[in-house]
Motif scaffolding. Structure first.
Motif, PDB file in Angstrom:
ATOM      1  N   SER A 281       0.760  -1.506   0.296  1.00 21.24           N
ATOM      2  CA  SER A 281       0.134   0.181   0.425  1.00 21.24           C
ATOM      3  C   SER A 281       0.643   1.148   0.117  1.00 21.24           C
ATOM      4  O   SER A 281       0.410   2.489  -0.423  1.00 21.24           O
TER       5      SER A 281
ATOM      6  N   SER B 266      -7.530   6.062  -6.073  1.00 17.63           N
ATOM      7  CA  SER B 266      -6.733   5.427  -5.479  1.00 17.63           C
ATOM      8  C   SER B 266      -6.574   3.663  -5.975  1.00 17.63           C
ATOM      9  O   SER B 266      -5.761   3.147  -6.220  1.00 17.63           O
TER      10      SER B 266
ATOM     11  N   THR C  17      -8.049  -3.230  -6.564  1.00 20.14           N
ATOM     12  CA  THR C  17      -6.765  -3.891  -7.093  1.00 20.14           C
ATOM     13  C   THR C  17      -7.101  -5.061  -6.330  1.00 20.14           C
ATOM     14  O   THR C  17      -6.912  -5.771  -6.157  1.00 20.14           O
TER      15      THR C  17
ATOM     16  N   VAL D 200      -8.544   1.424  -4.594  1.00 21.07           N
ATOM     17  CA  VAL D 200      -7.892   0.361  -3.930  1.00 21.07           C
ATOM     18  C   VAL D 200      -8.961  -1.125  -4.244  1.00 21.07           C
ATOM     19  O   VAL D 200      -8.978  -1.960  -4.267  1.00 21.07           O
ATOM     20  N   THR D 201     -10.297  -0.261  -4.451  1.00 20.75           N
ATOM     21  CA  THR D 201     -11.572  -1.822  -5.177  1.00 20.75           C
ATOM     22  C   THR D 201     -10.952  -2.742  -6.155  1.00 20.75           C
ATOM     23  O   THR D 201     -10.949  -3.838  -5.936  1.00 20.75           O
TER      24      THR D 201
ATOM     25  N   ARG E 202      -6.689   1.904   2.400  1.00 21.63           N
ATOM     26  CA  ARG E 202      -5.527   1.421   2.003  1.00 21.63           C
ATOM     27  C   ARG E 202      -5.375   0.626   3.153  1.00 21.63           C
ATOM     28  O   ARG E 202      -5.036  -0.876   1.883  1.00 21.63           O
TER      29      ARG E 202
ATOM     30  N   VAL F 210      -5.993  -2.579   1.416  1.00 17.56           N
ATOM     31  CA  VAL F 210      -4.946  -3.302   0.395  1.00 17.56           C
ATOM     32  C   VAL F 210      -3.941  -3.911   0.902  1.00 17.56           C
ATOM     33  O   VAL F 210      -2.355  -4.442   0.491  1.00 17.56           O
TER      34      VAL F 210
ATOM     35  N   TYR G 216     -15.095   1.032  -1.628  1.00 14.01           N
ATOM     36  CA  TYR G 216     -14.426   1.303  -0.671  1.00 14.01           C
ATOM     37  C   TYR G 216     -14.035   3.004  -1.171  1.00 14.01           C
ATOM     38  O   TYR G 216     -14.375   3.941  -0.027  1.00 14.01           O
ATOM     39  N   GLU G 217     -13.642   3.380  -1.985  1.00 18.58           N
ATOM     40  CA  GLU G 217     -12.950   4.844  -1.814  1.00 18.58           C
ATOM     41  C   GLU G 217     -14.092   5.774  -2.216  1.00 18.58           C
ATOM     42  O   GLU G 217     -13.324   7.408  -2.382  1.00 18.58           O
TER      43      GLU G 217
ATOM     44  N   PHE H 275      -0.249   3.675  -2.992  1.00 18.90           N
ATOM     45  CA  PHE H 275      -0.836   4.416  -2.430  1.00 18.90           C
ATOM     46  C   PHE H 275      -0.704   6.028  -1.835  1.00 18.90           C
ATOM     47  O   PHE H 275      -0.028   5.817  -1.024  1.00 18.90           O
TER      48      PHE H 275
END
Length: 508
Positions: free
Chosen positions: A6, A18, A23, A20-21, A292, A295, A268-269, A10
């Motif tokens: 992470s 970012s 990833t 994240v979801t 972050r 992940v 998520y983000e 990020f």
């Protein structure tokens, strides 16, 4: 499979762009057996075995039977089996009930930092997903006209089932840690039900072979259904069912997404209406959430190995309390015998902030419900004192109104003790008992058994055998254990599901 850091990817705590979801979803889709350490694979098998033990015992307790009766009264027959029953239901109803069975007696696993009961949401959804056959998948002909294709029945291998379970075991705690885990319990949310929806979606999506884009939709659909009120712990039965509802929600997301139905992206983000932003509203942390964490350490840090196993049939946050009282009983047997209980003047129990809010409440009625008694620190402490154990039998209807227990309950007060607010110490307890003669004894348990070091796989197998022996015969006990511990070699997981679906007897 590449690992993700992470810190490398990020540079902002909560950057909406970012990725994240995405990833997480790419990692779920790409996860293979070779990416998973052998000890994690083995631990996951034992998580499944423990969940099955809890489901076998929980399938025929009175509140589970009442739930089955209610659902059978309106749900049509389906293709998915139930633990301990001959009847079959549709996938969403089966996921709800099987998840509820696993959580039915408070004996199932829990994650101590991001609290959820992983087996109930993951196995609840996967048992049903593994039996979903002949699914209509919408497609388009060359002339642009829509049509439906009836997908043939499929065989789910044991290794595919195991990897899908690990995807769920990893996703749930990460979802919770991003919003400070136990904080939801302080504010009255049933945290495991909130974190369980994306866990069930991740597991189901992996088993159903969804693409990364469709997995993202599935998790988005699951997260928009996430909810769970902790007031369910007091009078009713529904606390037992809420992790099953999360299993249903995740499976529902995966089944819709499998057909191309688009869910929330970047769930998520997203800042406006996103999962982490909304469920962190009202907390006092800085920052309120950290996207972050979802992940952090993927492919390196395995939460599957950090999930705790219960040795007492009560809320996990009170296991330190049970063991502190047990230690006092062993150290001062004469003062804690039945005849001497009348000499106890007061019992003071110090708990972490989370567990104090969750379980430190004073009983407001007598008797408590079956659920309420397993969620009340004062009642759990008194039960350990009187019976020298906290197992399923202590919470049967016939045991809930005993004068000896209630006399001790009424002498017990709970308070917040900040020493237990440290990570992994939140299930600890400090107990001080004062007697009429002025004598005071006390005991502190920083972490219950099984935290450091964790409970061994051998101990988990022992727990499974003990629980299973109360409801099924020895031949079936051995067959289930052999199938689960060899699941990575199993060609068709339906062999296990068929054995689980045979009727069981009641443990209560």
């Amino acid at each position: 499979m590449a690992k993700h850091s992470s810190d490398e990817v990020f540079d902002e705590t909560n950057n909406e762009d970012s990725g994240v979801t995405a990833t997480l979803c790419n990692w779920i889709v790409g996860l293979e057996k070779k990416d998973i350490p052998d000890e994690v694979l083995e631990r996951a098998k034992h998580l499944i075995l423990d969940g099955i033990a809890c489901g076998l015992v929980g399938s025929h307790v009175p509140w589970s039977e009442q739930a089955v009766d209610g659902i059978l009264s309106y749900e049509p027959e389906g293709q998915c089996s139930l633990i301990g029953y001959e009847e079959k239901l549709g996938p969403l109803a089966a996921a709800t009930l099987n998840g509820g069975f696993i959580q039915a007696t408070e004996l199932d696993d829990y994650h101590s930092v991001a609290p959820l009961h992983s087996a109930s949401v993951v196995l609840g959804s996967l048992f049903a997903a593994a039996q979903v056959k002949n699914v209509k998948v919408r497609g388009f002909a060359f002339n642009g006209q829509s049509h439906e294709v009836l997908e043939p029945g499929r065989t789910v291998s044991g290794i595919d089932f195991l990897i899908a379970a690990i995807a769920g075991f990893e996703t749930g705690p990460r979802s919770g840690m991003a919003i400070h885990g136990t904080d939801l319990l302080v504010r009255g949310w049933h945290s495991g039900v909130v974190f369980g929806c994306p866990a069930a979606a991740a597991a189901s999506s992996k088993l159903l072979g969804l693409s990364a884009a469709n997995t993202e939709s599935a998790i988005g659909i699951a997260c928009t259904q996430a909810c769970g009120l902790m007031a369910a712990q007091f009078e009713g039965m529904v606390k037992r069912m809420q992790h099953g509802i999360a299993a249903r929600n995740g499976l529902f997301g995966a089944l819709l997404a499998r057909n191309g139905y688009v869910g929330i992206k970047k769930v998520y983000e997203r800042k406006y209406g996103g999962y982490l932003n909304m469920f962190s509203q009202g907390n006092t942390k800085t920052p309120r959430y950290d996207v972050r964490e979802v992940v952090a350490g993927l492919g390196d840090v395995w939460h599957t190995s950090r999930i705790r196993f219960k040795l007492h049939a009560c809320v996990g946050g009170c296991h330190g309390l049970v063991e502190a009282v047990e230690s006092l009983q062993e150290s001062y047997p004469q003062r804690f015998s039945g005849e001497a209980f009348s000499n106890i003047k007061s019992i003071k129990v110090g708990l972490s902030e989370t567990i104090f809010h969750h379980d430190g409440w004073a009983p407001h009625e007598r008797p408590l419900s079956n659920t309420g008694s397993q969620m009340c620190a004062a009642y759990i402490s008194a039960t350990q004192l009187v019976d020298s154990q906290v197992l399923i039998a202590q919470f049967a209807d016939s045991q809930l109104n005993r004068d000896q227990v209630w006399e001790l309950v009424n002498k017990t007060t709970c308070h917040h003790d900040a020493q237990f607010d440290k990570p992994n110490h939140q299930c600890g307890a400090h107990v001080v008992v004062e007697f009429d003669d002025g004598t005071t004894v006390e005991e502190t348990v920083q972490m219950p058994k099984g935290f450091d070091p964790p409970i061994t796989n051998e101990e988990i197998r022992g727990k499974y055998r003990k629980l299973a022996a109360s409801v099924i015969d020895q031949e079936r006990i051995e067959k289930i254990e052999k199938l689960v511990l060899g699941i990575d070699q199993l060609e068709d997981v339906s062999e296990l599901l068929q054995v689980l679906a045979k009727p069981t007897k009641s443990a209560v």
